[in-house]
Write a protein that holds these residues in place. Sequence first.
Motif, PDB file in Angstrom:
ATOM      1  N   GLU A 192       0.839  -1.198   0.000  1.00  0.00           N
ATOM      2  CA  GLU A 192       0.000   0.000   0.000  1.00  0.00           C
ATOM      3  C   GLU A 192       0.875   1.249   0.000  1.00  0.00           C
ATOM      4  O   GLU A 192       0.619   2.192  -0.761  1.00  0.00           O
ATOM      5  CB  GLU A 192      -0.888   0.035   1.246  1.00  0.00           C
ATOM      6  CG  GLU A 192      -1.971  -0.994   1.309  1.00  0.00           C
ATOM      7  CD  GLU A 192      -2.625  -1.065   2.674  1.00  0.00           C
ATOM      8  OE1 GLU A 192      -3.421  -1.993   2.876  1.00  0.00           O
ATOM      9  OE2 GLU A 192      -2.347  -0.217   3.553  1.00  0.00           O
ATOM     10  N   ASN A 193       1.890   1.251   0.862  1.00  0.00           N
ATOM     11  CA  ASN A 193       2.789   2.404   0.957  1.00  0.00           C
ATOM     12  C   ASN A 193       3.526   2.639  -0.358  1.00  0.00           C
ATOM     13  O   ASN A 193       3.717   3.783  -0.778  1.00  0.00           O
ATOM     14  CB  ASN A 193       3.776   2.229   2.107  1.00  0.00           C
ATOM     15  CG  ASN A 193       3.112   2.359   3.464  1.00  0.00           C
ATOM     16  OD1 ASN A 193       1.995   2.861   3.583  1.00  0.00           O
ATOM     17  ND2 ASN A 193       3.791   1.896   4.491  1.00  0.00           N
ATOM     18  N   GLU A 194       3.912   1.559  -1.014  1.00  0.00           N
ATOM     19  CA  GLU A 194       4.571   1.654  -2.323  1.00  0.00           C
ATOM     20  C   GLU A 194       3.632   2.339  -3.325  1.00  0.00           C
ATOM     21  O   GLU A 194       4.042   3.229  -4.069  1.00  0.00           O
ATOM     22  CB  GLU A 194       4.944   0.250  -2.798  1.00  0.00           C
ATOM     23  CG  GLU A 194       5.528   0.165  -4.178  1.00  0.00           C
ATOM     24  CD  GLU A 194       5.752  -1.294  -4.577  1.00  0.00           C
ATOM     25  OE1 GLU A 194       5.056  -1.772  -5.502  1.00  0.00           O
ATOM     26  OE2 GLU A 194       6.603  -1.955  -3.968  1.00  0.00           O
ATOM     27  N   CYS A 195       2.377   1.916  -3.322  1.00  0.00           N
ATOM     28  CA  CYS A 195       1.383   2.517  -4.227  1.00  0.00           C
ATOM     29  C   CYS A 195       1.186   3.997  -3.923  1.00  0.00           C
ATOM     30  O   CYS A 195       1.126   4.823  -4.844  1.00  0.00           O
ATOM     31  CB  CYS A 195       0.047   1.788  -4.118  1.00  0.00           C
ATOM     32  SG  CYS A 195       0.036   0.108  -4.764  1.00  0.00           S
ATOM     33  N   LEU A 196       1.065   4.327  -2.644  1.00  0.00           N
ATOM     34  CA  LEU A 196       0.865   5.733  -2.263  1.00  0.00           C
ATOM     35  C   LEU A 196       2.059   6.585  -2.667  1.00  0.00           C
ATOM     36  O   LEU A 196       1.889   7.718  -3.120  1.00  0.00           O
ATOM     37  CB  LEU A 196       0.613   5.845  -0.753  1.00  0.00           C
ATOM     38  CG  LEU A 196      -0.744   5.338  -0.281  1.00  0.00           C
ATOM     39  CD1 LEU A 196      -0.784   5.270   1.243  1.00  0.00           C
ATOM     40  CD2 LEU A 196      -1.873   6.202  -0.812  1.00  0.00           C
ATOM     41  N   LYS A 197       3.248   6.036  -2.528  1.00  0.00           N
ATOM     42  CA  LYS A 197       4.450   6.779  -2.917  1.00  0.00           C
ATOM     43  C   LYS A 197       4.482   6.977  -4.428  1.00  0.00           C
ATOM     44  O   LYS A 197       4.749   8.074  -4.919  1.00  0.00           O
ATOM     45  CB  LYS A 197       5.703   6.049  -2.441  1.00  0.00           C
ATOM     46  CG  LYS A 197       6.975   6.812  -2.716  1.00  0.00           C
ATOM     47  CD  LYS A 197       8.182   6.122  -2.129  1.00  0.00           C
ATOM     48  CE  LYS A 197       9.414   6.972  -2.399  1.00  0.00           C
ATOM     49  NZ  LYS A 197      10.621   6.355  -1.900  1.00  0.00           N
ATOM     50  N   GLU A 198       4.204   5.909  -5.164  1.00  0.00           N
ATOM     51  CA  GLU A 198       4.226   5.989  -6.626  1.00  0.00           C
ATOM     52  C   GLU A 198       3.129   6.915  -7.152  1.00  0.00           C
ATOM     53  O   GLU A 198       3.365   7.718  -8.040  1.00  0.00           O
ATOM     54  CB  GLU A 198       4.040   4.602  -7.247  1.00  0.00           C
ATOM     55  CG  GLU A 198       5.214   3.689  -7.076  1.00  0.00           C
ATOM     56  CD  GLU A 198       4.928   2.267  -7.571  1.00  0.00           C
ATOM     57  OE1 GLU A 198       5.891   1.507  -7.661  1.00  0.00           O
ATOM     58  OE2 GLU A 198       3.753   1.912  -7.836  1.00  0.00           O
ATOM     59  N   TYR A 199       1.916   6.777  -6.594  1.00  0.00           N
ATOM     60  CA  TYR A 199       0.782   7.494  -7.152  1.00  0.00           C
ATOM     61  C   TYR A 199       0.641   8.912  -6.617  1.00  0.00           C
ATOM     62  O   TYR A 199       0.400   9.852  -7.371  1.00  0.00           O
ATOM     63  CB  TYR A 199      -0.515   6.714  -6.919  1.00  0.00           C
ATOM     64  CG  TYR A 199      -1.683   7.337  -7.636  1.00  0.00           C
ATOM     65  CD1 TYR A 199      -1.820   7.201  -9.013  1.00  0.00           C
ATOM     66  CD2 TYR A 199      -2.616   8.112  -6.954  1.00  0.00           C
ATOM     67  CE1 TYR A 199      -2.863   7.810  -9.684  1.00  0.00           C
ATOM     68  CE2 TYR A 199      -3.661   8.719  -7.630  1.00  0.00           C
ATOM     69  CZ  TYR A 199      -3.785   8.562  -8.990  1.00  0.00           C
ATOM     70  OH  TYR A 199      -4.814   9.178  -9.663  1.00  0.00           O
ATOM     71  N   LEU A 200       0.749   9.082  -5.293  1.00  0.00           N
ATOM     72  CA  LEU A 200       0.533  10.391  -4.681  1.00  0.00           C
ATOM     73  C   LEU A 200       1.839  11.112  -4.333  1.00  0.00           C
ATOM     74  O   LEU A 200       1.810  12.275  -3.946  1.00  0.00           O
ATOM     75  CB  LEU A 200      -0.302  10.267  -3.408  1.00  0.00           C
ATOM     76  CG  LEU A 200      -1.764   9.852  -3.567  1.00  0.00           C
ATOM     77  CD1 LEU A 200      -2.422   9.736  -2.187  1.00  0.00           C
ATOM     78  CD2 LEU A 200      -2.523  10.841  -4.429  1.00  0.00           C
TER      79      LEU A 200
END
Length: 143
Positions: free
Chosen positions: A131-139
């Motif tokens: 989830e954190n990886e996604c948040l970093k990549e996306y947001l």
Amino acid sequence: MAINFTSHEVKVNLKDKTRLKAYIKEKFSREGQKLKDLQYVFCSDDYLLEINQQFLQHDTYTDIVTFELGTDPKVTEGEIYISIDRVKENAEKFKVPVEQELHRVIFHGALHLCGYKDKSKEQAAIMRAKENECLKEYLGVSL
């Protein structure tokens, strides 16, 4: 391949849906999953409680319920129900912006459909890291 966002009895201000759909499609691809159809339904606590009780026999409020609807393990067809009430409450509880918490839950559901679980401590730690990886990549959020 289709990704749709709908609301049931709630209002959601989801920005840049086209970019979000492209990111989710890319995430499935990177996880080795073919995405056929994905429906996100944003709803109230009460509506999601009914779903949780009826289909999972859980009598608790939750922020998300994810259903895999397909029969081929490499082709995803799913529905993800997200309680906006719970997202707002969790954002306040964890002192993060509502937009960030909403995206965390959106990605959480997609990750479930990619095969990630969160029942054990080890699984939950892996899920949180993803989830954190996604948040970093996306947001661009560093956690």
